[in-house]
Design a protein around this motif. Structure first.
Motif, PDB file in Angstrom:
ATOM      1  N   THR A  34      -2.980   2.330  37.367  1.00 31.46           N
ATOM      2  CA  THR A  34      -2.326   1.763  38.662  1.00 31.46           C
ATOM      3  C   THR A  34      -1.501   0.578  38.729  1.00 31.46           C
ATOM      4  O   THR A  34      -0.430   1.324  38.477  1.00 31.46           O
ATOM      5  N   MET A  35      -1.996  -0.154  38.004  1.00 34.55           N
ATOM      6  CA  MET A  35      -1.413  -1.359  38.039  1.00 34.55           C
ATOM      7  C   MET A  35      -0.624  -1.596  37.036  1.00 34.55           C
ATOM      8  O   MET A  35       0.576  -2.455  37.233  1.00 34.55           O
ATOM      9  N   GLU A  36      -0.730  -1.164  35.643  1.00 33.21           N
ATOM     10  CA  GLU A  36      -0.522  -1.504  34.391  1.00 33.21           C
ATOM     11  C   GLU A  36       1.321  -0.482  34.931  1.00 33.21           C
ATOM     12  O   GLU A  36       2.102  -0.668  34.477  1.00 33.21           O
ATOM     13  N   GLU A  37       1.087   1.303  35.589  1.00 28.98           N
ATOM     14  CA  GLU A  37       1.813   2.073  35.458  1.00 28.98           C
ATOM     15  C   GLU A  37       3.066   0.755  37.014  1.00 28.98           C
ATOM     16  O   GLU A  37       4.558   1.204  36.866  1.00 28.98           O
ATOM     17  N   LEU A  38       2.483  -0.075  37.465  1.00 32.96           N
ATOM     18  CA  LEU A  38       3.218  -0.519  38.564  1.00 32.96           C
ATOM     19  C   LEU A  38       4.282  -1.553  37.835  1.00 32.96           C
ATOM     20  O   LEU A  38       4.552  -2.397  38.643  1.00 32.96           O
ATOM     21  N   GLY A  39       3.633  -1.520  36.351  1.00 33.63           N
ATOM     22  CA  GLY A  39       4.194  -2.918  35.907  1.00 33.63           C
ATOM     23  C   GLY A  39       3.305  -4.629  36.807  1.00 33.63           C
ATOM     24  O   GLY A  39       3.816  -5.673  35.981  1.00 33.63           O
ATOM     25  N   VAL A  40       2.167  -4.410  37.094  1.00 37.81           N
ATOM     26  CA  VAL A  40       1.290  -5.344  37.216  1.00 37.81           C
ATOM     27  C   VAL A  40       0.537  -5.809  36.348  1.00 37.81           C
ATOM     28  O   VAL A  40      -0.388  -4.658  36.067  1.00 37.81           O
ATOM     29  N   TYR A  41      -0.376  -7.076  35.898  1.00 38.75           N
ATOM     30  CA  TYR A  41      -1.131  -7.241  35.005  1.00 38.75           C
ATOM     31  C   TYR A  41      -2.162  -7.055  36.377  1.00 38.75           C
ATOM     32  O   TYR A  41      -3.051  -7.622  36.586  1.00 38.75           O
ATOM     33  N   GLY A  42      -3.249  -6.452  35.716  1.00 37.05           N
ATOM     34  CA  GLY A  42      -4.407  -6.582  36.345  1.00 37.05           C
ATOM     35  C   GLY A  42      -5.593  -7.567  35.603  1.00 37.05           C
ATOM     36  O   GLY A  42      -5.865  -7.007  34.502  1.00 37.05           O
ATOM     37  N   MET A  43      -6.663  -7.825  36.424  1.00 37.62           N
ATOM     38  CA  MET A  43      -7.408  -8.479  36.200  1.00 37.62           C
ATOM     39  C   MET A  43      -9.323  -8.061  36.849  1.00 37.62           C
ATOM     40  O   MET A  43      -8.825  -7.971  38.090  1.00 37.62           O
ATOM     41  N   THR A  44     -10.306  -8.117  36.528  1.00 34.97           N
ATOM     42  CA  THR A  44     -11.307  -7.710  37.344  1.00 34.97           C
ATOM     43  C   THR A  44     -12.347  -8.740  37.440  1.00 34.97           C
ATOM     44  O   THR A  44     -12.743  -9.566  36.853  1.00 34.97           O
ATOM     45  N   ALA A  45     -12.968  -8.115  38.436  1.00 33.89           N
ATOM     46  CA  ALA A  45     -14.923  -8.774  39.164  1.00 33.89           C
ATOM     47  C   ALA A  45     -15.106  -7.538  38.850  1.00 33.89           C
ATOM     48  O   ALA A  45     -15.140  -6.895  40.662  1.00 33.89           O
ATOM     49  N   LEU A  46     -16.110  -7.368  37.654  1.00 34.06           N
ATOM     50  CA  LEU A  46     -16.494  -6.301  38.052  1.00 34.06           C
ATOM     51  C   LEU A  46     -18.508  -6.159  39.116  1.00 34.06           C
ATOM     52  O   LEU A  46     -19.321  -7.104  38.479  1.00 34.06           O
ATOM     53  N   THR A  47     -18.609  -5.143  40.077  1.00 37.11           N
ATOM     54  CA  THR A  47     -19.479  -5.732  40.367  1.00 37.11           C
ATOM     55  C   THR A  47     -20.585  -4.754  40.739  1.00 37.11           C
ATOM     56  O   THR A  47     -21.655  -4.882  41.239  1.00 37.11           O
ATOM     57  N   VAL A  48     -20.574  -3.478  39.712  1.00 37.99           N
ATOM     58  CA  VAL A  48     -21.570  -2.363  39.813  1.00 37.99           C
ATOM     59  C   VAL A  48     -21.174  -1.356  38.587  1.00 37.99           C
ATOM     60  O   VAL A  48     -19.698  -0.925  38.422  1.00 37.99           O
TER      61      VAL A  48
END
Length: 274
Positions: A26-40
């Motif tokens: 979703t973030m990529e489609e809206l032109g935003v660079y997405g990063m993650t903190a994986l919880t589970v």
């Protein structure tokens, strides 16, 4: 070119339709660079009717991921998804406050898709106490709204939905959006927004048949990405609603158990309008 950035603190859906996979798409489609903190990590059992198995990640590792992004890079918005234990919920809340995150969008995931059994009975309590107060926007579904509002049953009428939204707002969230969709037999798919002053219906056409796996993740991520892009709250919510509507319109069956939303749907709609 400076690119806007967002962090999702959420779980991994191995099948790719929900969780951080949906958030990043979703973030990529809206032109935003997405990063993650994986919880589970959530795995599905193909030999047991797609039963979901949930494997939380150690809080120390989650904190290191969050600090990597928030201290080492910086973001324009944060979105939370599945936080499976009270300790992880408290950590996410503490970090949002520590780094002064204003654009915090909370998707209060309490159960895997299609289930009304909470992952952990203490999760709702921890969310009420720690996570709701830091949310600029919170997007519970009907079951999650019931748990956050402390109701005896899941809301099923407009008055009950409004009451749930009001009670959640009193816990500290700036804006509450109770996701209803097409579940209650109304002519349209809708959500109920409450900002402490007024209620608003967010309506869209009802799409049938449709697959909705990852729909909540997608909706909240689209709002977070739009806030990161500098849109106002009202604009971000409008984009989020349009994005999920098109994602559901273009949804597809993945296997005999599940079908995800299609994150390219909104882009396809914009292309036809240009």
């Amino acid at each position: 070119m400076t690119m806007k950035k967002a962090l999702t603190i959420a779980g991994s859906d191995t099948s790719g339709g929900a969780g951080i996979q949906a958030d990043l798409k979703t973030m990529e489609e809206l032109g935003v660079y997405g990063m993650t903190a994986l919880t589970v990590i959530v795995a599905q059992d193909p030999h047991n009717a797609w039963h979901h198995e949930v494997f939380p990640i150690d809080t120390t590792l989650i904190e290191k991921q969050i600090d990597t992004v928030l201290a080492g890079i910086g973001v324009d918005a944060v979105k939370t998804g599945m936080l499976p234990t009270p300790e992880i919920i408290e950590l996410a809340s503490r970090k949002i406050k520590e780094y002064g995150i204003e654009n915090a969008v909370v998707d209060p995931v309490m159960a895997c898709k299609g289930a009304d059994e909470i992952l952990n009975p203490d999760v709702a309590i921890a969310m009420r106490e720690h996570l709701v107060p830091v949310a600029k926007i919170i997007t519970p579904n009907l079951f999650e709204a019931r748990m956050l509002a402390g109701l005896d049953k899941t809301p099923s009428t407009m008055e009950e939905i409004k009451e749930a939204a009001r009670l959640i707002h009193e816990l500290g969230a700036e804006i509450v959006i109770v996701k209803v969709g097409g579940k209650l037999g109304f002519d349209t798919a809708f959500d109920v927004l409450y900002d402490g002053n007024e209620y608003r219906l967010l309506e869209s056409e009802k799409i049938e048949p449709a697959f909705t796996h990852g729909g909540g993740c997608t909706f909240s991520s689209a709002i977070a990405a739009s806030l990161a892009n500098g849109h106002s709250v009202d604009e971000a919510i409008e984009i989020g609603k349009a994005f999920i509507t098109e994602a559901v319109r273009h949804s597809f069956r993945l296997n005999q158990y599940v079908g995800p939303t299609n994150h390219t749907g909104y882009r396809k709609k914009l292309a036809t309008q240009s």
